[in-house]
Design an enzyme around this catalytic site. Structure first.
Site, PDB file in Angstrom:
ATOM      1  N   LEU A 103      -4.519 -39.268  -8.706  1.00 51.32           N
ATOM      2  CA  LEU A 103      -3.433 -39.949  -7.991  1.00 51.32           C
ATOM      3  C   LEU A 103      -2.524 -38.924  -7.317  1.00 51.32           C
ATOM      4  CD1 LEU A 103      -2.663 -42.891 -10.453  1.00 51.32           C
ATOM      5  CD2 LEU A 103      -4.147 -42.889  -8.445  1.00 51.32           C
ATOM      6  N   THR A 127     -14.752 -25.549   1.853  1.00 50.87           N
ATOM      7  CA  THR A 127     -14.794 -25.868   0.417  1.00 50.87           C
ATOM      8  C   THR A 127     -15.776 -27.015   0.147  1.00 50.87           C
ATOM      9  OG1 THR A 127     -12.855 -27.336   0.575  1.00 50.87           O
ATOM     10  CG2 THR A 127     -12.454 -25.039  -0.102  1.00 50.87           C
ATOM     11  N   LYS A 128     -15.921 -27.947   1.088  1.00 50.58           N
ATOM     12  CA  LYS A 128     -16.937 -28.995   0.911  1.00 50.58           C
ATOM     13  C   LYS A 128     -18.338 -28.365   0.970  1.00 50.58           C
ATOM     14  CE  LYS A 128     -16.585 -32.850   0.436  1.00 50.58           C
ATOM     15  NZ  LYS A 128     -16.386 -33.686  -0.791  1.00 50.58           N
ATOM     16  N   ASN A 162     -15.280 -41.847   8.688  1.00 53.61           N
ATOM     17  CA  ASN A 162     -15.128 -43.237   8.266  1.00 53.61           C
ATOM     18  C   ASN A 162     -13.855 -43.858   8.834  1.00 53.61           C
ATOM     19  OD1 ASN A 162     -16.582 -43.774   5.028  1.00 53.61           O
ATOM     20  ND2 ASN A 162     -17.114 -42.123   6.426  1.00 53.61           N
ATOM     21  N   ASN A 194     -11.941 -38.876  21.209  1.00 57.51           N
ATOM     22  CA  ASN A 194     -10.659 -39.333  20.664  1.00 57.51           C
ATOM     23  C   ASN A 194      -9.846 -40.115  21.694  1.00 57.51           C
ATOM     24  OD1 ASN A 194     -11.341 -38.046  18.292  1.00 57.51           O
ATOM     25  ND2 ASN A 194     -10.210 -36.170  18.777  1.00 57.51           N
ATOM     26  N   THR A 248     -19.655 -34.287   3.575  1.00 60.25           N
ATOM     27  CA  THR A 248     -19.254 -34.570   4.953  1.00 60.25           C
ATOM     28  C   THR A 248     -20.172 -33.873   5.953  1.00 60.25           C
ATOM     29  OG1 THR A 248     -17.493 -34.085   6.539  1.00 60.25           O
ATOM     30  CG2 THR A 248     -17.609 -32.643   4.653  1.00 60.25           C
ATOM     31  N   ASP A 249     -20.226 -34.435   7.151  1.00 60.89           N
ATOM     32  CA  ASP A 249     -20.994 -33.778   8.225  1.00 60.89           C
ATOM     33  C   ASP A 249     -20.323 -32.483   8.701  1.00 60.89           C
ATOM     34  OD1 ASP A 249     -18.813 -34.937   9.536  1.00 60.89           O
ATOM     35  OD2 ASP A 249     -20.018 -36.038  11.007  1.00 60.89           O
ATOM     36  N   GLU A 250     -19.052 -32.294   8.324  1.00 58.25           N
ATOM     37  CA  GLU A 250     -18.333 -31.102   8.798  1.00 58.25           C
ATOM     38  C   GLU A 250     -18.905 -29.797   8.248  1.00 58.25           C
ATOM     39  OE1 GLU A 250     -14.146 -31.055   8.677  1.00 58.25           O
ATOM     40  OE2 GLU A 250     -13.949 -33.137   9.258  1.00 58.25           O
ATOM     41  N   TYR A 280     -10.925 -26.855   4.637  1.00 58.77           N
ATOM     42  CA  TYR A 280     -11.480 -28.092   4.049  1.00 58.77           C
ATOM     43  C   TYR A 280     -13.001 -28.073   4.088  1.00 58.77           C
ATOM     44  CZ  TYR A 280     -13.412 -32.802   4.087  1.00 58.77           C
ATOM     45  OH  TYR A 280     -14.212 -33.900   3.855  1.00 58.77           O
TER      46      TYR A 280
HETATM   47  P1  NAD Z   1      -8.824 -39.388   0.304  1.00 56.90           P
HETATM   48  O1  NAD Z   1      -7.996 -38.174   0.516  1.00 56.90           O
HETATM   49  O2  NAD Z   1      -8.394 -40.682   0.919  1.00 56.90           O
HETATM   50  O3  NAD Z   1      -8.992 -39.655  -1.265  1.00 56.90           O
HETATM   51  C1  NAD Z   1      -9.224 -38.623  -2.171  1.00 56.90           C
HETATM   52  C2  NAD Z   1      -8.979 -39.163  -3.583  1.00 56.90           C
HETATM   53  O4  NAD Z   1      -9.279 -38.117  -4.511  1.00 56.90           O
HETATM   54  C3  NAD Z   1      -7.530 -39.586  -3.837  1.00 56.90           C
HETATM   55  O5  NAD Z   1      -7.497 -40.803  -4.531  1.00 56.90           O
HETATM   56  C4  NAD Z   1      -6.975 -38.453  -4.693  1.00 56.90           C
HETATM   57  O6  NAD Z   1      -5.926 -38.864  -5.568  1.00 56.90           O
HETATM   58  C5  NAD Z   1      -8.222 -38.030  -5.466  1.00 56.90           C
HETATM   59  N1  NAD Z   1      -8.135 -36.643  -5.940  1.00 56.90           N
HETATM   60  C6  NAD Z   1      -7.768 -35.542  -5.214  1.00 56.90           C
HETATM   61  N2  NAD Z   1      -7.793 -34.445  -6.010  1.00 56.90           N
HETATM   62  C7  NAD Z   1      -8.223 -34.868  -7.240  1.00 56.90           C
HETATM   63  C8  NAD Z   1      -8.477 -34.204  -8.474  1.00 56.90           C
HETATM   64  N3  NAD Z   1      -8.296 -32.880  -8.609  1.00 56.90           N
HETATM   65  N4  NAD Z   1      -8.916 -34.933  -9.522  1.00 56.90           N
HETATM   66  C9  NAD Z   1      -9.095 -36.291  -9.400  1.00 56.90           C
HETATM   67  N5  NAD Z   1      -8.849 -36.966  -8.265  1.00 56.90           N
HETATM   68  C10 NAD Z   1      -8.431 -36.251  -7.190  1.00 56.90           C
HETATM   69  O7  NAD Z   1     -10.277 -38.982   0.770  1.00 56.90           O
HETATM   70  P2  NAD Z   1     -11.419 -39.858   1.500  1.00 56.90           P
HETATM   71  O8  NAD Z   1     -11.215 -39.809   2.949  1.00 56.90           O
HETATM   72  O9  NAD Z   1     -11.535 -41.147   0.802  1.00 56.90           O
HETATM   73  O10 NAD Z   1     -12.703 -38.954   1.163  1.00 56.90           O
HETATM   74  C11 NAD Z   1     -13.423 -39.166  -0.063  1.00 56.90           C
HETATM   75  C12 NAD Z   1     -14.630 -38.255  -0.089  1.00 56.90           C
HETATM   76  O11 NAD Z   1     -15.466 -38.536   1.029  1.00 56.90           O
HETATM   77  C13 NAD Z   1     -14.289 -36.763   0.014  1.00 56.90           C
HETATM   78  O12 NAD Z   1     -15.167 -36.062  -0.826  1.00 56.90           O
HETATM   79  C14 NAD Z   1     -14.544 -36.425   1.468  1.00 56.90           C
HETATM   80  O13 NAD Z   1     -14.899 -35.076   1.607  1.00 56.90           O
HETATM   81  C15 NAD Z   1     -15.710 -37.339   1.760  1.00 56.90           C
HETATM   82  N6  NAD Z   1     -15.876 -37.746   3.168  1.00 56.90           N
HETATM   83  C16 NAD Z   1     -14.833 -38.300   3.851  1.00 56.90           C
HETATM   84  C17 NAD Z   1     -15.028 -38.750   5.159  1.00 56.90           C
HETATM   85  C18 NAD Z   1     -13.915 -39.405   5.927  1.00 56.90           C
HETATM   86  O14 NAD Z   1     -14.122 -39.762   7.095  1.00 56.90           O
HETATM   87  N7  NAD Z   1     -12.738 -39.634   5.380  1.00 56.90           N
HETATM   88  C19 NAD Z   1     -16.295 -38.616   5.748  1.00 56.90           C
HETATM   89  C20 NAD Z   1     -17.328 -38.021   5.024  1.00 56.90           C
HETATM   90  C21 NAD Z   1     -17.117 -37.611   3.727  1.00 56.90           C
HETATM   91  O1  DAU Z   2     -16.492 -35.927   9.753  1.00 57.30           O
HETATM   92  C1  DAU Z   2     -16.089 -36.316   8.485  1.00 57.30           C
HETATM   93  C2  DAU Z   2     -14.655 -35.909   8.246  1.00 57.30           C
HETATM   94  O2  DAU Z   2     -13.852 -36.793   9.010  1.00 57.30           O
HETATM   95  C3  DAU Z   2     -14.258 -35.957   6.775  1.00 57.30           C
HETATM   96  O3  DAU Z   2     -14.975 -34.974   6.087  1.00 57.30           O
HETATM   97  C4  DAU Z   2     -12.758 -35.709   6.599  1.00 57.30           C
HETATM   98  O4  DAU Z   2     -12.405 -35.888   5.234  1.00 57.30           O
HETATM   99  C5  DAU Z   2     -12.003 -36.691   7.454  1.00 57.30           C
HETATM  100  O5  DAU Z   2     -10.608 -36.442   7.367  1.00 57.30           O
HETATM  101  C6  DAU Z   2     -12.466 -36.597   8.897  1.00 57.30           C
HETATM  102  O6  DAU Z   2     -12.103 -35.317   9.463  1.00 57.30           O
HETATM  103  P1  DAU Z   2     -11.505 -35.193  10.957  1.00 57.30           P
HETATM  104  O7  DAU Z   2     -10.731 -33.936  11.012  1.00 57.30           O
HETATM  105  O8  DAU Z   2     -12.563 -35.462  11.958  1.00 57.30           O
HETATM  106  O9  DAU Z   2     -10.540 -36.501  10.921  1.00 57.30           O
HETATM  107  P2  DAU Z   2      -9.048 -36.763  11.417  1.00 57.30           P
HETATM  108  O10 DAU Z   2      -8.786 -38.212  11.201  1.00 57.30           O
HETATM  109  O11 DAU Z   2      -8.087 -35.794  10.865  1.00 57.30           O
HETATM  110  O12 DAU Z   2      -9.154 -36.492  12.993  1.00 57.30           O
HETATM  111  C7  DAU Z   2     -10.125 -37.149  13.799  1.00 57.30           C
HETATM  112  C8  DAU Z   2     -10.038 -36.553  15.195  1.00 57.30           C
HETATM  113  O13 DAU Z   2      -8.780 -36.924  15.790  1.00 57.30           O
HETATM  114  C9  DAU Z   2     -10.060 -35.043  15.219  1.00 57.30           C
HETATM  115  O14 DAU Z   2     -10.747 -34.625  16.401  1.00 57.30           O
HETATM  116  C10 DAU Z   2      -8.589 -34.636  15.322  1.00 57.30           C
HETATM  117  C11 DAU Z   2      -8.009 -35.764  16.133  1.00 57.30           C
HETATM  118  N1  DAU Z   2      -6.593 -36.125  15.892  1.00 57.30           N
HETATM  119  C12 DAU Z   2      -6.180 -36.313  14.613  1.00 57.30           C
HETATM  120  C13 DAU Z   2      -4.889 -36.708  14.351  1.00 57.30           C
HETATM  121  C14 DAU Z   2      -4.410 -36.912  12.918  1.00 57.30           C
HETATM  122  C15 DAU Z   2      -5.740 -36.352  16.972  1.00 57.30           C
HETATM  123  O15 DAU Z   2      -6.115 -36.191  18.151  1.00 57.30           O
HETATM  124  N2  DAU Z   2      -4.457 -36.757  16.711  1.00 57.30           N
HETATM  125  C16 DAU Z   2      -3.983 -36.948  15.445  1.00 57.30           C
HETATM  126  O16 DAU Z   2      -2.817 -37.340  15.278  1.00 57.30           O
END
Ligand code: NAD
Ligand code: DAU
Length: 332
Positions: A35, A151-152, A178, A247, A121-123, A148
């Site tokens: 949390l 570390t992934k 997502n 974007n 992640t694809d990153e 980020y």
């Molecule tokens: P998020 O930041 O919304 O959620 C992360 C959750 O992990 C939170 O509930 C946080 O409290 C919990 N957390 C953080 N550190 C913790 C710890 N040390 N111990 C226990 N819980 C901890 O992240 P998200 O966007 O839901 O991403 C979830 C996973 O999916 C991540 O592994 C991310 O790399 C991966 N992912 C995200 C996306 C994306 O578009 N958001 C895409 C591909 C993969």
């Molecule tokens: O590709 C998967 C990844 O997607 C996940 O691994 C990450 O956890 C998730 O956060 C996401 O990473 P991005 O960096 O692509 O997402 P973000 O939402 O931060 O930004 C999406 C795109 O929009 C990126 O090109 C940066 C841009 N951006 C972002 C913000 C917050 C803007 O132009 N303006 C903004 O205010």
């Protein structure tokens, strides 16, 4: 019926997964979540207490992790520090959670011979040129850009090494960007929607031509369930729904659906090291496991997401001011 330990289940994608599993299976779930600022118990509200329980704890806490891993059939590992911009401001928590946390979990899974699924992640693959005809596949070399994503990438490599050296029963998935309900307002789409609801113009980093490959969080969940059920141990599966958009196009679409002029946005300072384009080839997942995305219409998905943020201000409002204050400090 199985017992699933879902780490990070109070975050964006983790909570969507918990809702999805409750709706589509008989499994019972324990959420392990620290949390942090990104975790929100409100995202799990209304779920049946006989199917879902929550433990507040850190995935880097060995004894807590070991006890929970031991008493479950499978670990589905979502917990992470997930936001690139935060990792540029302060990388340390990314190392603690994404690297040490993952290490702690796979050690427990190895010791107790448990099935492990690692969410990534694809990153990890770096970025592509806009005109590159290739997309990322499971054999694309790792080339992460940010604290980020590095570390992934490190966490993926730990899981791969534990598979090879210790026979860990693991699978890995690398998914694209997502969108959907319960996403923190620091992220691109919810930030722009909630800015517009607040009468603030959306903010595009740099020229806004960076491309992301959008997938609805429910499609990510169905793919993870398919991998957990039928994936081959030791394998990596890429998850994507052919959703490439730049974007600028996404912001214009959001503005249009919210009744604003399509050009009512501002360009702000770019993200350092900003990846240009991500694109996923999910052929392996589709052919081997028969997975298909259901939310193929991005415009409809975005409309639903806008409605969700309109109707759930009490969910996002508490995070909004402090998130915008952080962005303001860096001219974004
Ligand atoms: P998020 O930041 O919304 O959620 C992360 C959750 O992990 C939170 O509930 C946080 O409290 C919990 N957390 C953080 N550190 C913790 C710890 N040390 N111990 C226990 N819980 C901890 O992240 P998200 O966007 O839901 O991403 C979830 C996973 O999916 C991540 O592994 C991310 O790399 C991966 N992912 C995200 C996306 C994306 O578009 N958001 C895409 C591909 C993969
Ligand atoms: O590709 C998967 C990844 O997607 C996940 O691994 C990450 O956890 C998730 O956060 C996401 O990473 P991005 O960096 O692509 O997402 P973000 O939402 O931060 O930004 C999406 C795109 O929009 C990126 O090109 C940066 C841009 N951006 C972002 C913000 C917050 C803007 O132009 N303006 C903004 O205010």
């Amino acid at each position: 019926m199985g017992q699933i330990l879902v780490t990070g289940g109070a975050g964006f994608i983790g909570s969507n997964f918990v809702h999805f599993v409750v709706e589509h299976t008989d499994h019972e779930i324990t959420v392990l979540d620290k949390l942090t600022y990104a975790g929100n118990l409100e995202s799990l509200k209304g779920l049946p207490s006989n199917r879902v329980r929550v433990v507040q704890g850190d995935i880097a806490d060995g004894p807590v992790v070991e006890e929970l891993v031991q008493s479950h059939d499978i670990v589905v590992h979502y917990a992470a520090e997930s936001h690139n911009d935060n990792s540029l401001r302060d990388p340390r928590p990314f190392l603690d959670t994404n690297i040490i946390g993952t290490y702690t979990l796979i050690e427990a899974a190895r010791k107790h011979n448990k099935r492990f699924h690692h969410i990534s992640t694809d990153e990890v693959y770096g970025d592509l040129e806009l005109d590159d005809p290739e997309r990322f596949t499971e054999s694309t070399p790792y080339n992460p850009s940010s604290p980020y994503s590095s570390t992934k990438a490190g966490s993926d490599l730990l899981v791969r090494a534990w598979v090879r050296s210790f026979g860990l029963q693991a699978t890995i998935s690398n998914c694209s960007n997502n969108y959907g309900p319960y996403q923190h307002v620091e992220k691109f789409i919810p930030r722009q929607i909630t800015n517009i609801l607040d009468g603030v113009r959306p903010k595009l980093y740099g020229g806004g031509l960076n491309v992301r490959d959008w997938i609805h969080a429910n499609d990510h969940s169905s793919a993870v369930l398919a991998i957990v059920d039928r994936g081959r141990l030791g394998e990596t599966y890429l998850i994507g729904a052919d959703g490439e958009r730049n974007n600028k196009d996404v912001v214009e679409l959001i503005l249009e659906h919210m009744g604003q002029s399509r050009d009512a946005y501002d360009h702000v300072v770019d993200r350092p090291g900003h990846d240009l384009r991500y694109a996923i080839d999910s052929t392996k997942l589709r052919t081997e496991l028969g997975w298909r995305p259901e939310f193929s219409n991005f415009e409809v998905g975005i409309k639903d997401t806008i409605e969700w943020y309109r109707n759930n201000e009490q969910w996002w409002r508490p995070q909004k001011a402090q998130t915008e204050a952080k962005y303001k400090n860096q001219g974004q």
